[in-house]
Design a protein around this motif. Sequence first.
Motif, PDB file in Angstrom:
ATOM      1  N   THR A  68      10.871   0.336   2.190  1.00 29.27           N
ATOM      2  CA  THR A  68      11.417  -0.603   1.156  1.00 29.27           C
ATOM      3  C   THR A  68      12.338   0.526   0.386  1.00 29.27           C
ATOM      4  OG1 THR A  68       9.797  -0.249  -0.341  1.00 29.27           O
ATOM      5  CG2 THR A  68       9.683  -2.254   0.927  1.00 29.27           C
ATOM      6  N   GLN A  69      12.263   1.756   0.398  1.00 28.20           N
ATOM      7  CA  GLN A  69      13.067   2.867  -0.189  1.00 28.20           C
ATOM      8  C   GLN A  69      14.395   2.730   0.477  1.00 28.20           C
ATOM      9  OE1 GLN A  69      12.711   4.729  -3.252  1.00 28.20           O
ATOM     10  NE2 GLN A  69      14.915   4.971  -2.811  1.00 28.20           N
ATOM     11  N   ALA A  70      14.147   2.769   1.894  1.00 27.05           N
ATOM     12  CA  ALA A  70      15.468   2.746   3.024  1.00 27.05           C
ATOM     13  C   ALA A  70      16.173   1.517   2.766  1.00 27.05           C
ATOM     14  CB  ALA A  70      14.815   2.866   4.158  1.00 27.05           C
TER      15      ALA A  70
ATOM     16  N   ILE B 291       0.967  -1.121  -0.113  1.00 26.46           N
ATOM     17  CA  ILE B 291      -0.163   0.077   0.029  1.00 26.46           C
ATOM     18  C   ILE B 291       0.837   1.355  -0.032  1.00 26.46           C
ATOM     19  CG2 ILE B 291      -0.378  -0.120   2.587  1.00 26.46           C
ATOM     20  CD1 ILE B 291      -2.847   1.455   2.249  1.00 26.46           C
ATOM     21  N   ARG B 292       0.446   2.073  -1.030  1.00 21.74           N
ATOM     22  CA  ARG B 292       0.966   3.716  -0.719  1.00 21.74           C
ATOM     23  C   ARG B 292      -0.316   4.418  -0.451  1.00 21.74           C
ATOM     24  NH1 ARG B 292       5.053   6.601  -4.362  1.00 21.74           N
ATOM     25  NH2 ARG B 292       6.306   5.439  -3.040  1.00 21.74           N
ATOM     26  N   HIS B 293      -0.096   5.131   0.428  1.00 24.74           N
ATOM     27  CA  HIS B 293      -1.399   6.206   0.524  1.00 24.74           C
ATOM     28  C   HIS B 293      -0.895   7.590   1.405  1.00 24.74           C
ATOM     29  CE1 HIS B 293      -5.160   6.984   2.697  1.00 24.74           C
ATOM     30  NE2 HIS B 293      -5.707   5.926   2.302  1.00 24.74           N
TER      31      HIS B 293
ATOM     32  N   HIS C  93       8.827  16.606   4.781  1.00 23.54           N
ATOM     33  CA  HIS C  93       7.672  15.754   4.079  1.00 23.54           C
ATOM     34  C   HIS C  93       8.378  14.731   3.428  1.00 23.54           C
ATOM     35  CE1 HIS C  93       6.506  20.069   4.728  1.00 23.54           C
ATOM     36  NE2 HIS C  93       5.744  19.541   5.211  1.00 23.54           N
ATOM     37  N   TYR C  94       9.376  14.266   3.751  1.00 19.35           N
ATOM     38  CA  TYR C  94      10.327  13.236   2.880  1.00 19.35           C
ATOM     39  C   TYR C  94      10.439  11.905   3.773  1.00 19.35           C
ATOM     40  CZ  TYR C  94      12.623  12.598  -1.347  1.00 19.35           C
ATOM     41  OH  TYR C  94      13.005  12.560  -2.640  1.00 19.35           O
ATOM     42  N   ARG C  95       9.266  11.021   3.418  1.00 25.52           N
ATOM     43  CA  ARG C  95       9.304   9.735   4.307  1.00 25.52           C
ATOM     44  C   ARG C  95      10.659   8.850   3.977  1.00 25.52           C
ATOM     45  NH1 ARG C  95       3.689   8.781   0.937  1.00 25.52           N
ATOM     46  NH2 ARG C  95       4.467   8.574  -0.856  1.00 25.52           N
ATOM     47  N   PRO C  96      10.833   8.643   2.861  1.00 28.02           N
ATOM     48  CA  PRO C  96      12.376   8.151   2.752  1.00 28.02           C
ATOM     49  C   PRO C  96      13.478   8.463   3.801  1.00 28.02           C
ATOM     50  CG  PRO C  96      11.565   8.535   0.591  1.00 28.02           C
ATOM     51  CD  PRO C  96      10.706   9.406   1.575  1.00 28.02           C
ATOM     52  N   VAL C  97      13.622   9.570   4.170  1.00 28.96           N
ATOM     53  CA  VAL C  97      14.643  10.001   5.056  1.00 28.96           C
ATOM     54  C   VAL C  97      14.230   9.556   6.305  1.00 28.96           C
ATOM     55  CG1 VAL C  97      15.513  11.973   6.187  1.00 28.96           C
ATOM     56  CG2 VAL C  97      15.300  11.993   3.745  1.00 28.96           C
TER      57      VAL C  97
ATOM     58  N   THR D 233      17.099  15.229  -1.925  1.00 29.57           N
ATOM     59  CA  THR D 233      15.853  14.921  -1.828  1.00 29.57           C
ATOM     60  C   THR D 233      15.040  16.156  -2.627  1.00 29.57           C
ATOM     61  OG1 THR D 233      15.487  16.158   0.049  1.00 29.57           O
ATOM     62  CG2 THR D 233      16.066  13.739   0.457  1.00 29.57           C
ATOM     63  N   ARG D 234      13.779  15.781  -2.841  1.00 29.73           N
ATOM     64  CA  ARG D 234      13.173  16.717  -3.667  1.00 29.73           C
ATOM     65  C   ARG D 234      12.330  17.878  -2.749  1.00 29.73           C
ATOM     66  NH1 ARG D 234       7.518  16.425  -5.654  1.00 29.73           N
ATOM     67  NH2 ARG D 234       7.156  14.746  -4.514  1.00 29.73           N
ATOM     68  N   PRO D 235      12.444  19.095  -2.891  1.00 29.84           N
ATOM     69  CA  PRO D 235      11.564  19.984  -2.170  1.00 29.84           C
ATOM     70  C   PRO D 235      10.172  19.553  -2.689  1.00 29.84           C
ATOM     71  CG  PRO D 235      13.339  21.194  -3.323  1.00 29.84           C
ATOM     72  CD  PRO D 235      13.283  19.770  -3.789  1.00 29.84           C
TER      73      PRO D 235
ATOM     74  N   HIS E  22      19.581   9.732  -5.084  1.00 33.35           N
ATOM     75  CA  HIS E  22      18.412  10.307  -4.913  1.00 33.35           C
ATOM     76  C   HIS E  22      17.188   9.539  -5.157  1.00 33.35           C
ATOM     77  CE1 HIS E  22      15.232  13.129  -5.850  1.00 33.35           C
ATOM     78  NE2 HIS E  22      16.185  14.304  -5.997  1.00 33.35           N
ATOM     79  N   PRO E  23      16.237   9.187  -4.287  1.00 30.13           N
ATOM     80  CA  PRO E  23      15.021   8.414  -4.346  1.00 30.13           C
ATOM     81  C   PRO E  23      14.242   8.691  -5.742  1.00 30.13           C
ATOM     82  CG  PRO E  23      14.784   9.635  -2.410  1.00 30.13           C
ATOM     83  CD  PRO E  23      16.013  10.148  -3.048  1.00 30.13           C
ATOM     84  N   LEU E  24      14.337   9.697  -6.290  1.00 31.86           N
ATOM     85  CA  LEU E  24      13.690  10.215  -7.528  1.00 31.86           C
ATOM     86  C   LEU E  24      12.153  10.323  -6.889  1.00 31.86           C
ATOM     87  CD1 LEU E  24      15.319   8.050 -10.258  1.00 31.86           C
ATOM     88  CD2 LEU E  24      16.105  10.301  -9.487  1.00 31.86           C
TER      89      LEU E  24
HETATM   90  C1  NCD Z   1       9.242   9.253  -2.607  1.00 33.12           C
HETATM   91  C2  NCD Z   1       8.241   9.008  -2.042  1.00 33.12           C
HETATM   92  O1  NCD Z   1       6.947   8.778  -2.563  1.00 33.12           O
HETATM   93  O2  NCD Z   1       8.028   8.938  -0.764  1.00 33.12           O
HETATM   94  N1  NCD Z   1       9.331   8.521  -4.002  1.00 33.12           N
HETATM   95  C3  NCD Z   1       9.922   7.035  -4.127  1.00 33.12           C
HETATM   96  O3  NCD Z   1       9.062   6.185  -3.791  1.00 33.12           O
HETATM   97  N2  NCD Z   1      11.294   7.083  -4.635  1.00 33.12           N
HETATM   98  C4  NCD Z   1       9.855  10.746  -2.759  1.00 33.12           C
HETATM   99  C5  NCD Z   1       8.855  11.699  -3.370  1.00 33.12           C
HETATM  100  O4  NCD Z   1       7.626  11.735  -3.498  1.00 33.12           O
HETATM  101  O5  NCD Z   1       9.731  12.685  -4.117  1.00 33.12           O
END
Ligand code: NCD
Length: 301
Positions: free
Chosen positions: A129-131, A98-100, A158-162, A221-223, A258-260
């Motif tokens: 899973t990004q981590a 799930i992504r939400h 606002h950057y959950r991968p971090v 990371t992306r602003p 960069h996670p992109l």
């Molecule tokens: C990220 C996310 O959705 O958290 N993207 C990703 O899964 N690589 C970062 C983002 O939204 O910029």
Amino acid sequence: MSVESFLKTDILQLFETADRMQKLVQTRGGDDSLKHKVLATLFYEPSSRTFASFVSAMQRLGGTSIPMQDMTHSSVAKGESLPDTAQVFSSYADVLVIRHPDTGSARELAQHAPVPVINAGDGLGEHPTQAFLDAYTMKKELGRLDNIHIVFVGEFAHYRPVNSLVKLLALFPRIRMSFVSAPEVALQAETRVFLRSKGIVFNEDSKLEDVLQEADVVYITRPKREFVPADVYERIKGLYPINPEAIQNMQRHSVIMHPLPRLAELSVEVDSDPRALYLSKQLKNGLYIRMALLKLMLGRK
Ligand code: NCD
């Protein structure tokens, strides 16, 4: 749900399995070890890599997927609740991804789903899973995860991968972290508390050019335009440009990640630098890590 439920031994087992998945893909393309297993990807937010790599991972292991890339086109549009959705898709699939947009949504789904659930990004919470794929990439490129200096640049609020990556790296000794951002998008208070509670050495007030020289990893990371007022976004979007000039004093052995998706914060001129991994190894490792995760969760013991 969270990287916090993983031990270091779990992570290393995942990485070893991912190594095997890489060999498998490179030699045979895949196998049938998850034949007749079904994955449902329930995506309530846009995604390219996470979505496609989960579907590809399942298919390369002989399984299939129910690819719900836009849940707003499901019964959710008619008002179906997350608990009901959990029951519905658990009836057809062996594992849910799930992504939400809401923090905690993955946990809510899991509470109502009789099958395992993988959090592929919940609001401002985590993106485990990004981590996994990020840390796996660092380990393969640098040869270790202990005693590294990682410089995070850009947007953390606002950057959950971090959030997830910080928790994962905290499992390894002598990790040093630097966070370079505008104050409006600095680390979440919870993440800061976590780092302090683990005794991790970190700083939030360094100059980018100083820390880049010492970095083993720069993690860009992306602003996030979606979360900040327009005037703040305009001010912060070009604050820390990573371009050929910025990286010229980085160490030769260091890596750029960069996670992109990336926007103007990471110049396309950096793409051809041998240290840049975001359009190559980081993407491929996402496939191997997600294959490994599915195999460990669903494969024969
Ligand atoms: C990220 C996310 O959705 O958290 N993207 C990703 O899964 N690589 C970062 C983002 O939204 O910029």
